[in-house]
Design an enzyme around this catalytic site. Structure first.
Site, short mmCIF file in Angstrom:
data_model
loop_
_atom_site.label_atom_id
_atom_site.label_comp_id
_atom_site.label_asym_id
_atom_site.label_seq_id
_atom_site.Cartn_x
_atom_site.Cartn_y
_atom_site.Cartn_z
CE LYS A 1 -3.74 -2.31 2.45
NZ LYS A 1 -4.67 -2.45 1.38
CB CYS A 2 4.25 1.74 -0.59
SG CYS A 2 5.64 2.89 -0.72
N GLY A 3 3.23 4.24 -2.32
CA GLY A 3 3.34 4.90 -3.61
C GLY A 3 4.35 4.23 -4.53
CG PHE A 4 8.28 4.10 -3.90
CD1 PHE A 4 8.85 4.73 -5.01
CD2 PHE A 4 8.33 4.76 -2.67
CE1 PHE A 4 9.44 5.99 -4.89
CE2 PHE A 4 8.91 6.01 -2.55
CZ PHE A 4 9.46 6.63 -3.67
CB THR A 5 2.84 -0.69 -4.29
OG1 THR A 5 2.93 -0.45 -2.87
CG2 THR A 5 2.34 -2.09 -4.52
#
Length: 183
Positions: free
Chosen positions: A61-65
């Site tokens: 659930k990360c912007g980098f996912t």
């Protein structure tokens, strides 16, 4: 008499040099590590001798996912000389709240991940996983101290298990910064 003295002196000296049986085994190489796999089983890093290893702390659930997609592409393109091992971790912004089963389902369904994934760990703090303690401490890896600031921090090791580079989250998996080590 001289031989007995030498034998006793050697034995006494050995008791100071050799660690006691209850002392923890200090891992001096990435190849000494075995970690639990995301789907069960064990990931034994000694099986990766002769290949470069890219170790990445991941989160769903990360912007980098979306980097999962490019990690998979990197793995597919260079799998003859590179193995990627993902380590789900919930250390940053609670962005990996899922169970191992949920994480595996997410990675498979959304990104088709086929590279090895370890069971969920902690990558910093008091409960840091031993492999991440090794990766981030020069006193253990012999190369560098490294701070993990966020999800998708990457550590690259050469074919002999030596730590050669660390990349922050914003370095894309297919970037020249990483790929130059694989050509």
């Amino acid at each position: 008499m001289k031989k007995i003295f030498i034998a006793l002196a050697s034995l006494a000296l050995a008791s100071f040099i050799l660690p006691p049986k209850h002392a923890p085994f200090i891992k001096s190489s990435i190849y000494d590590f075995k970690v639990d796999g995301l789907s069960g089983g064990t990931i034994d890093f000694s099986q990766f001798k002769g290949k470069k290893i890219l170790i990445v702390n991941t989160a769903s659930k990360c912007g980098f996912t979306p980097q999962y997609e490019y990690l998979e592409k990197l793995y597919e393109k260079y799998k003859d000389k590179l193995v990627i091992v993902g380590f789900p971790a919930n250390n940053f912004g609670s962005q990996e709240p899922g169970t191992n089963d949920e994480i595996k389902a997410f990675c498979t369904k959304n990104y088709g991940v086929t590279f090895p994934m370890a069971a969920k760990v902690s990558v910093k703090g008091d409960d840091i996983a031993p492999i991440y303690k090794w990766l981030t401490n020069k006193s253990e890896n012999g190369v560098m101290d490294a701070d993990i600031k966020w999800n998708f921090t990457k550590f690259l090791l050469d074919e002999n298990g030596n730590l050669i580079a660390k990349f922050d989250s914003n370095v894309a998996p297919m970037s020249d910064d990483i790929v130059k080590y694989l050509k």
